[in-house]
Design an enzyme around this catalytic site. Structure first.
Site, PDB file in Angstrom:
ATOM      1  CB  ALA A  35       4.902  42.957   8.624  1.00 39.15           C
ATOM      2  CG  MET A  68       4.219  50.264   3.085  1.00 39.70           C
ATOM      3  SD  MET A  68       5.984  50.562   3.155  1.00 39.70           S
ATOM      4  CE  MET A  68       6.122  51.467   4.706  1.00 39.70           C
ATOM      5  CB  SER A  69       1.902  44.631   0.499  1.00 38.50           C
ATOM      6  OG  SER A  69       1.496  44.041   1.728  1.00 38.50           O
ATOM      7  CE1 TYR A  99       9.443  49.000  -0.978  1.00 34.38           C
ATOM      8  CE2 TYR A  99       7.253  48.968  -0.014  1.00 34.38           C
ATOM      9  CZ  TYR A  99       8.550  48.480  -0.077  1.00 34.38           C
ATOM     10  OH  TYR A  99       8.921  47.451   0.745  1.00 34.38           O
ATOM     11  CD  GLU A 100      10.344  45.692  -3.910  1.00 33.81           C
ATOM     12  OE1 GLU A 100      11.363  45.118  -4.343  1.00 33.81           O
ATOM     13  OE2 GLU A 100       9.409  45.088  -3.346  1.00 33.81           O
ATOM     14  CG  HIS A 149      12.414  46.687   6.594  1.00 35.44           C
ATOM     15  ND1 HIS A 149      11.118  46.267   6.357  1.00 35.44           N
ATOM     16  CD2 HIS A 149      13.216  45.785   5.987  1.00 35.44           C
ATOM     17  CE1 HIS A 149      11.146  45.150   5.631  1.00 35.44           C
ATOM     18  NE2 HIS A 149      12.407  44.836   5.401  1.00 35.44           N
ATOM     19  CB  SER A 159       8.066  42.286   6.004  1.00 33.99           C
ATOM     20  OG  SER A 159       8.349  43.159   4.963  1.00 33.99           O
ATOM     21  CG  ASN A 205       5.015  48.726  13.449  1.00 24.27           C
ATOM     22  OD1 ASN A 205       5.229  47.911  12.546  1.00 24.27           O
ATOM     23  ND2 ASN A 205       4.397  49.872  13.239  1.00 24.27           N
ATOM     24  CG  HIS A 261       6.544  45.814  -1.169  1.00 25.72           C
ATOM     25  ND1 HIS A 261       7.633  44.999  -1.020  1.00 25.72           N
ATOM     26  CD2 HIS A 261       5.719  45.566  -0.127  1.00 25.72           C
ATOM     27  CE1 HIS A 261       7.474  44.282   0.075  1.00 25.72           C
ATOM     28  NE2 HIS A 261       6.327  44.606   0.632  1.00 25.72           N
ATOM     29  CG  HIS A 293       9.922  40.804   0.910  1.00 22.47           C
ATOM     30  ND1 HIS A 293       8.610  40.593   0.554  1.00 22.47           N
ATOM     31  CD2 HIS A 293       9.892  41.599   1.986  1.00 22.47           C
ATOM     32  CE1 HIS A 293       7.824  41.258   1.392  1.00 22.47           C
ATOM     33  NE2 HIS A 293       8.572  41.875   2.258  1.00 22.47           N
TER      34      HIS A 293
HETATM   35  N1  HPA Z   1       3.350  51.160   8.367  1.00 26.80           N
HETATM   36  C1  HPA Z   1       3.394  50.678   7.105  1.00 26.80           C
HETATM   37  N2  HPA Z   1       3.818  49.459   6.824  1.00 26.80           N
HETATM   38  C2  HPA Z   1       4.208  48.674   7.850  1.00 26.80           C
HETATM   39  C3  HPA Z   1       4.188  49.111   9.171  1.00 26.80           C
HETATM   40  C4  HPA Z   1       3.731  50.432   9.453  1.00 26.80           C
HETATM   41  O1  HPA Z   1       3.663  50.895  10.602  1.00 26.80           O
HETATM   42  N3  HPA Z   1       4.641  48.089   9.936  1.00 26.80           N
HETATM   43  C5  HPA Z   1       4.912  47.074   9.075  1.00 26.80           C
HETATM   44  N4  HPA Z   1       4.662  47.426   7.821  1.00 26.80           N
END
Ligand code: HPA
Length: 271
Positions: free
Chosen positions: A111, A208-209, A83-84, A244, A28, A232, A81, A59
């Site tokens: 990310a 998530m990847s 989840y997609e 996001h 991302s 973050n 991903h 993406h």
């Molecule tokens: N959690 C899950 N996926 C992420 C995060 C997060 O805090 N930041 C960027 N991708």
């Protein structure tokens, strides 16, 4: 799934005979990593027969072929991903395709949220190991031409490549964290309680990847190197709600640091 991979591979070979040394997957907001490479060919995922197409903002969904850090690279700008689609085996098809094209090693980037309380926005974490809470992409029939039924996951993230990345970071003056990545399925961000659980399990960054892609790459015998860009602090370690858009903005801001680290790592690495 292997038939689909064969189809995607044949389709791609109808367009190019390029054989990369490295495959790179950009997470991302990290697409600008590709700006530094010398692109010889751009192939939108949609033009590759059987290739799943990413639906996530940030993406791009393009395969870039060219050179980077003096090496031949194939770069997946955008991933699909879990989840997609709810289909882990399908999500790892792009990584399998990179390896099928000839990549001996894959560099996976994402990310991620910082779970280690000392991690700050903008940090880069070299992935030492992972914990996957997503379904295993190898569930289902195994095709022995691709890899064994029960692949070993010792040193899944190649120790030699990690050493190379560490020394590249040191010479570039980039402070590199090193830790364990945990993959949740998403797409909701984690709760504060889930982040506390992740920490108790030994995780340093959450996303998530990546973990399922590393499993598929090891299945095929390719080396793996992984970088998490901390966009973050994870939920509960941060006063702000997560979005996001913020992840993308923060990633874009520091993507150049990660790009130079990958470039220098590739330049020094032997695969
Ligand atoms: N959690 C899950 N996926 C992420 C995060 C997060 O805090 N930041 C960027 N991708």
């Amino acid at each position: 799934m292997y038939a689909l991979l064969d189809r995607a591979y044949s389709s791609l070979r109808g367009m190019t005979d390029f054989e990369p040394d490295f495959g790179i997957v950009l997470g991302s907001g990290l697409s600008s990593v590709a700006d530094r490479m010398d692109v010889r060919c751009r192939i939108p995922y949609a033009e590759i027969d059987g290739m799943p197409v990413s639906t996530v903002q940030g993406h791009t969904g393009v395969l870039l072929l060219g050179t980077f850090g003096g090496a031949k690279v194939a770069v997946m700008q955008g991933r699909v991903h879990y989840y997609e689609t709810g289909n882990a085996a399908l999500s790892v098809l792009p990584v399998r395709l990179l390896i099928r094209m000839g990549a001996k090693a894959v560099i996976l980037t994402n990310a991620a949220g910082g779970v280690d309380p000392s991690y700050d926005t903008g940090d880069i974490m070299l992935i030492r190991d992972h914990i996957s809470l997503a379904p295993n992409p190898l569930v289902g029939a195994n095709d022995d031409r691709y890899g064994p039924r029960f692949p070993d996951m010792t040193d899944a993230y190649d120790p030699q490549l990690r050493k190379t990345a560490e020394s590249a970071a040191q010479d570039l003056g980039i402070a590199l964290k090193e830790g364990v990545y945990i993959q949740f399925t998403g797409p909701s961000f984690e709760t504060a309680a889930e982040v506390a659980m992740a920490r108790a399990l030994g995780a340093d960054a959450v996303g998530m990847s990546t973990a399922i892609e590393a499993v598929a790459a090891r299945h095929m015998g390719a080396k793996v190197l992984g970088f998490s860009f901390i966009s973050n602090k994870a939920c509960g370690l941060n006063d702000e709600p997560l979005s996001h858009l913020d992840v993308q903005k923060e990633s874009a801001r520091v993507a150049d640091k990660l790009a130079s680290l990958i470039e220098e790592t590739v330049r020094r690495a032997e695969v």
